[in-house]
Write a protein that holds these residues in place. Structure first.
Motif, PDB file in Angstrom:
ATOM      1  N   PRO A   1      -5.764 -17.642  -1.853  1.00  0.00           N
ATOM      2  CA  PRO A   1      -7.152 -17.942  -2.224  1.00  0.00           C
ATOM      3  C   PRO A   1      -8.171 -17.113  -1.441  1.00  0.00           C
ATOM      4  O   PRO A   1      -8.950 -17.631  -0.648  1.00  0.00           O
ATOM      5  CB  PRO A   1      -7.274 -19.429  -1.888  1.00  0.00           C
ATOM      6  N   SER A   2      -8.149 -15.809  -1.668  1.00  0.00           N
ATOM      7  CA  SER A   2      -9.042 -14.911  -0.944  1.00  0.00           C
ATOM      8  C   SER A   2      -9.483 -13.788  -1.858  1.00  0.00           C
ATOM      9  O   SER A   2      -8.859 -13.527  -2.892  1.00  0.00           O
ATOM     10  CB  SER A   2      -8.323 -14.323   0.279  1.00  0.00           C
ATOM     11  N   LYS A   3     -10.587 -13.133  -1.476  1.00  0.00           N
ATOM     12  CA  LYS A   3     -10.976 -11.905  -2.170  1.00  0.00           C
ATOM     13  C   LYS A   3     -10.016 -10.787  -1.773  1.00  0.00           C
ATOM     14  O   LYS A   3      -9.552 -10.019  -2.613  1.00  0.00           O
ATOM     15  CB  LYS A   3     -12.407 -11.514  -1.799  1.00  0.00           C
ATOM     16  N   SER A   4      -9.754 -10.711  -0.478  1.00  0.00           N
ATOM     17  CA  SER A   4      -8.786  -9.775   0.077  1.00  0.00           C
ATOM     18  C   SER A   4      -8.473 -10.243   1.492  1.00  0.00           C
ATOM     19  O   SER A   4      -9.218 -11.037   2.067  1.00  0.00           O
ATOM     20  CB  SER A   4      -9.339  -8.341   0.101  1.00  0.00           C
ATOM     21  N   ARG A   5      -7.380  -9.736   2.031  1.00  0.00           N
ATOM     22  CA  ARG A   5      -7.076 -10.101   3.414  1.00  0.00           C
ATOM     23  C   ARG A   5      -6.119  -9.078   4.027  1.00  0.00           C
ATOM     24  O   ARG A   5      -5.388  -8.373   3.312  1.00  0.00           O
ATOM     25  CB  ARG A   5      -6.484 -11.497   3.518  1.00  0.00           C
ATOM     26  N   PRO A   6      -6.140  -8.986   5.356  1.00  0.00           N
ATOM     27  CA  PRO A   6      -5.214  -8.071   6.026  1.00  0.00           C
ATOM     28  C   PRO A   6      -3.790  -8.595   5.994  1.00  0.00           C
ATOM     29  O   PRO A   6      -3.566  -9.811   5.988  1.00  0.00           O
ATOM     30  CB  PRO A   6      -5.747  -8.005   7.463  1.00  0.00           C
ATOM     31  N   LEU A   7      -2.859  -7.670   5.960  1.00  0.00           N
ATOM     32  CA  LEU A   7      -1.434  -8.000   5.990  1.00  0.00           C
ATOM     33  C   LEU A   7      -0.777  -7.199   7.105  1.00  0.00           C
ATOM     34  O   LEU A   7      -1.051  -6.008   7.276  1.00  0.00           O
ATOM     35  CB  LEU A   7      -0.760  -7.635   4.664  1.00  0.00           C
ATOM     36  N   SER A   8       0.114  -7.831   7.838  1.00  0.00           N
ATOM     37  CA  SER A   8       0.923  -7.087   8.794  1.00  0.00           C
ATOM     38  C   SER A   8       1.980  -6.308   8.017  1.00  0.00           C
ATOM     39  O   SER A   8       2.320  -6.641   6.865  1.00  0.00           O
ATOM     40  CB  SER A   8       1.593  -8.033   9.785  1.00  0.00           C
ATOM     41  N   ASN A   9       2.518  -5.279   8.634  1.00  0.00           N
ATOM     42  CA  ASN A   9       3.586  -4.530   7.979  1.00  0.00           C
ATOM     43  C   ASN A   9       4.800  -5.429   7.725  1.00  0.00           C
ATOM     44  O   ASN A   9       5.527  -5.245   6.742  1.00  0.00           O
ATOM     45  CB  ASN A   9       3.992  -3.333   8.838  1.00  0.00           C
ATOM     46  N   GLU A  10       4.999  -6.404   8.603  1.00  0.00           N
ATOM     47  CA  GLU A  10       6.107  -7.345   8.412  1.00  0.00           C
ATOM     48  C   GLU A  10       5.873  -8.200   7.160  1.00  0.00           C
ATOM     49  O   GLU A  10       6.826  -8.503   6.421  1.00  0.00           O
ATOM     50  CB  GLU A  10       6.259  -8.236   9.644  1.00  0.00           C
ATOM     51  N   GLU A  11       4.622  -8.589   6.918  1.00  0.00           N
ATOM     52  CA  GLU A  11       4.317  -9.356   5.702  1.00  0.00           C
ATOM     53  C   GLU A  11       4.546  -8.508   4.458  1.00  0.00           C
ATOM     54  O   GLU A  11       5.067  -8.999   3.446  1.00  0.00           O
ATOM     55  CB  GLU A  11       2.864  -9.839   5.739  1.00  0.00           C
ATOM     56  N   VAL A  12       4.179  -7.241   4.527  1.00  0.00           N
ATOM     57  CA  VAL A  12       4.427  -6.345   3.393  1.00  0.00           C
ATOM     58  C   VAL A  12       5.928  -6.241   3.133  1.00  0.00           C
ATOM     59  O   VAL A  12       6.377  -6.283   1.982  1.00  0.00           O
ATOM     60  CB  VAL A  12       3.822  -4.951   3.645  1.00  0.00           C
TER      61      VAL A  12
ATOM     62  N   VAL B   1       2.044   5.546   3.979  1.00  0.00           N
ATOM     63  CA  VAL B   1       2.742   4.370   3.476  1.00  0.00           C
ATOM     64  C   VAL B   1       4.259   4.547   3.601  1.00  0.00           C
ATOM     65  O   VAL B   1       4.971   3.640   4.057  1.00  0.00           O
ATOM     66  CB  VAL B   1       2.355   4.101   2.005  1.00  0.00           C
ATOM     67  N   LEU B   2       4.737   5.710   3.230  1.00  0.00           N
ATOM     68  CA  LEU B   2       6.180   5.950   3.207  1.00  0.00           C
ATOM     69  C   LEU B   2       6.796   5.977   4.604  1.00  0.00           C
ATOM     70  O   LEU B   2       7.993   5.692   4.763  1.00  0.00           O
ATOM     71  CB  LEU B   2       6.466   7.274   2.494  1.00  0.00           C
ATOM     72  N   ASP B   3       5.993   6.297   5.619  1.00  0.00           N
ATOM     73  CA  ASP B   3       6.536   6.460   6.969  1.00  0.00           C
ATOM     74  C   ASP B   3       6.441   5.206   7.841  1.00  0.00           C
ATOM     75  O   ASP B   3       6.778   5.245   9.022  1.00  0.00           O
ATOM     76  CB  ASP B   3       5.813   7.611   7.692  1.00  0.00           C
ATOM     77  N   ARG B   4       6.016   4.075   7.295  1.00  0.00           N
ATOM     78  CA  ARG B   4       5.952   2.852   8.094  1.00  0.00           C
ATOM     79  C   ARG B   4       7.372   2.323   8.333  1.00  0.00           C
ATOM     80  O   ARG B   4       8.061   1.951   7.378  1.00  0.00           O
ATOM     81  CB  ARG B   4       5.134   1.782   7.361  1.00  0.00           C
ATOM     82  N   PRO B   5       7.812   2.259   9.560  1.00  0.00           N
ATOM     83  CA  PRO B   5       9.191   1.825   9.826  1.00  0.00           C
ATOM     84  C   PRO B   5       9.485   0.422   9.303  1.00  0.00           C
ATOM     85  O   PRO B   5      10.574   0.158   8.779  1.00  0.00           O
ATOM     86  CB  PRO B   5       9.292   1.860  11.353  1.00  0.00           C
ATOM     87  N   GLU B   6       8.509  -0.483   9.446  1.00  0.00           N
ATOM     88  CA  GLU B   6       8.755  -1.885   9.085  1.00  0.00           C
ATOM     89  C   GLU B   6       8.976  -2.083   7.590  1.00  0.00           C
ATOM     90  O   GLU B   6       9.592  -3.063   7.167  1.00  0.00           O
ATOM     91  CB  GLU B   6       7.581  -2.761   9.533  1.00  0.00           C
ATOM     92  N   THR B   7       8.433  -1.170   6.760  1.00  0.00           N
ATOM     93  CA  THR B   7       8.486  -1.378   5.305  1.00  0.00           C
ATOM     94  C   THR B   7       9.428  -0.401   4.605  1.00  0.00           C
ATOM     95  O   THR B   7       9.422  -0.294   3.390  1.00  0.00           O
ATOM     96  CB  THR B   7       7.076  -1.247   4.696  1.00  0.00           C
ATOM     97  N   GLY B   8      10.245   0.262   5.405  1.00  0.00           N
ATOM     98  CA  GLY B   8      11.123   1.276   4.828  1.00  0.00           C
ATOM     99  C   GLY B   8      12.152   0.749   3.847  1.00  0.00           C
ATOM    100  O   GLY B   8      12.650   1.505   2.999  1.00  0.00           O
ATOM    101  N   GLU B   9      12.476  -0.553   3.931  1.00  0.00           N
ATOM    102  CA  GLU B   9      13.478  -1.117   3.033  1.00  0.00           C
ATOM    103  C   GLU B   9      12.873  -1.789   1.814  1.00  0.00           C
ATOM    104  O   GLU B   9      13.613  -2.368   0.998  1.00  0.00           O
ATOM    105  CB  GLU B   9      14.361  -2.114   3.788  1.00  0.00           C
ATOM    106  N   THR B  10      11.562  -1.756   1.672  1.00  0.00           N
ATOM    107  CA  THR B  10      10.962  -2.301   0.446  1.00  0.00           C
ATOM    108  C   THR B  10      11.303  -1.394  -0.724  1.00  0.00           C
ATOM    109  O   THR B  10      11.523  -0.188  -0.555  1.00  0.00           O
ATOM    110  CB  THR B  10       9.431  -2.398   0.578  1.00  0.00           C
ATOM    111  N   ARG B  11      11.361  -1.969  -1.899  1.00  0.00           N
ATOM    112  CA  ARG B  11      11.697  -1.160  -3.069  1.00  0.00           C
ATOM    113  C   ARG B  11      10.675  -0.049  -3.261  1.00  0.00           C
ATOM    114  O   ARG B  11      11.027   1.086  -3.610  1.00  0.00           O
ATOM    115  CB  ARG B  11      11.762  -2.039  -4.321  1.00  0.00           C
ATOM    116  N   ALA B  12       9.392  -0.367  -3.025  1.00  0.00           N
ATOM    117  CA  ALA B  12       8.333   0.615  -3.234  1.00  0.00           C
ATOM    118  C   ALA B  12       8.576   1.874  -2.406  1.00  0.00           C
ATOM    119  O   ALA B  12       8.463   2.998  -2.915  1.00  0.00           O
ATOM    120  CB  ALA B  12       6.979   0.009  -2.890  1.00  0.00           C
TER     121      ALA B  12
END
Length: 255
Positions: free
Chosen positions: A169-180, A205-216
């Protein structure tokens, strides 16, 4: 009538209504239509609009905005000058159509406004069997993404995808790389506010270590859409929907 616009979206609405000749000043970020805004006086950036510069232009109407956090202070400062200030706060496509109608009424062109608003009666695409999760990034560090109270959520759905923050329920909000990483989006769309599209960097985006295993990231589903097509509640949201449809189609085809 003399009009000052302190938001890109309002500038574009005024021009799309055929009332560009009424503009006597715009904010520093208004860049479209280029032939209209290039020679107009500037009154400051979105969160740094100078009320004295606006006042000096002797406008009959100031079109401000409440779409960006902090704009309320700008609006308050403008109202204290005694100028007539109208500040829309859209969170949905219906709101955008409403605001176009209101601006059209204020400028004396209600019929043109009705026609322009009708162009934003957007139709849904046939979704893929499994609608992809599309995460739009307004900013990269920290990642800031639109939530439920954003027209972007509707645009993603109309394009055949899903905003993974659609229930937030927000217009937008920050996300940690772990949340992504936990969200595991099927695609990430770079639409960084205040950054020219030529300077968007998918490698960030592609070089973030925490999100390297996301499908994106794993499948290279990182796309760039100009913030002018997604972040400005005005007529060019039609272009944003077109761009998002292309993203959904590519992800569905590649996936």
């Amino acid at each position: 009538m003399r009009v000052v616009s302190t938001a890109c979206s309002n500038t574009e609405i005024v021009c799309a209504l055929g009332c560009a000749d009424l503009l006597v000043g715009v904010d520093d970020h208004s860049d479209y239509p280029e032939d209209v805004v290039q020679d107009l006086p500037r009154v400051g950036p979105d969160l740094g609009v100078d009320p004295e510069k606006v006042l000096a232009l002797e406008p009959d109407l100031v079109l401000a905005s409440l779409t960006v956090p902090g704009h309320e202070k700008v609006v308050e400062a403008l109202e204290q000058t005694g100028l007539r200030v109208v500040a829309p706060e859209p969170v949905s496509l219906a709101d955008v159509r409403r605001d176009i109608a209101q601006i059209g009424d204020l400028l004396g062109v209600p019929d043109r406004a009705a026609a322009l608003a009708a162009e934003l009666e957007l139709e849904a695409s046939d979704p893929p069997p499994v609608p992809p999760k599309i995460l739009v990034e307004w900013w990269p560090k920290p990642v800031i993404a639109p939530g439920e109270q954003s027209w972007v959520t509707q645009l993603i759905e109309l394009a055949g995808g899903v905003n993974p923050l659609a229930s937030d329920p927000s217009k937008s909000r920050p996300l940690s790389n772990e949340e992504v990483a936990e969200i595991d989006p099927d695609a990430i769309v770079i639409s960084w506010c205040g950054v020219h599209p030529s300077k968007y960097r998918p490698d960030v985006v592609l070089d973030r270590p925490e999100t390297g295993e996301t499908r994106a990231v794993r499948e290279g589903h990182v796309f760039c859409i100009a913030e002018a097509h997604l972040g400005r509640p005005g007529p060019r949201l039609v272009d944003g929907l077109r761009d998002l449809r292309q993203v959904v189609q590519k992800v569905a085809r590649l996936g």
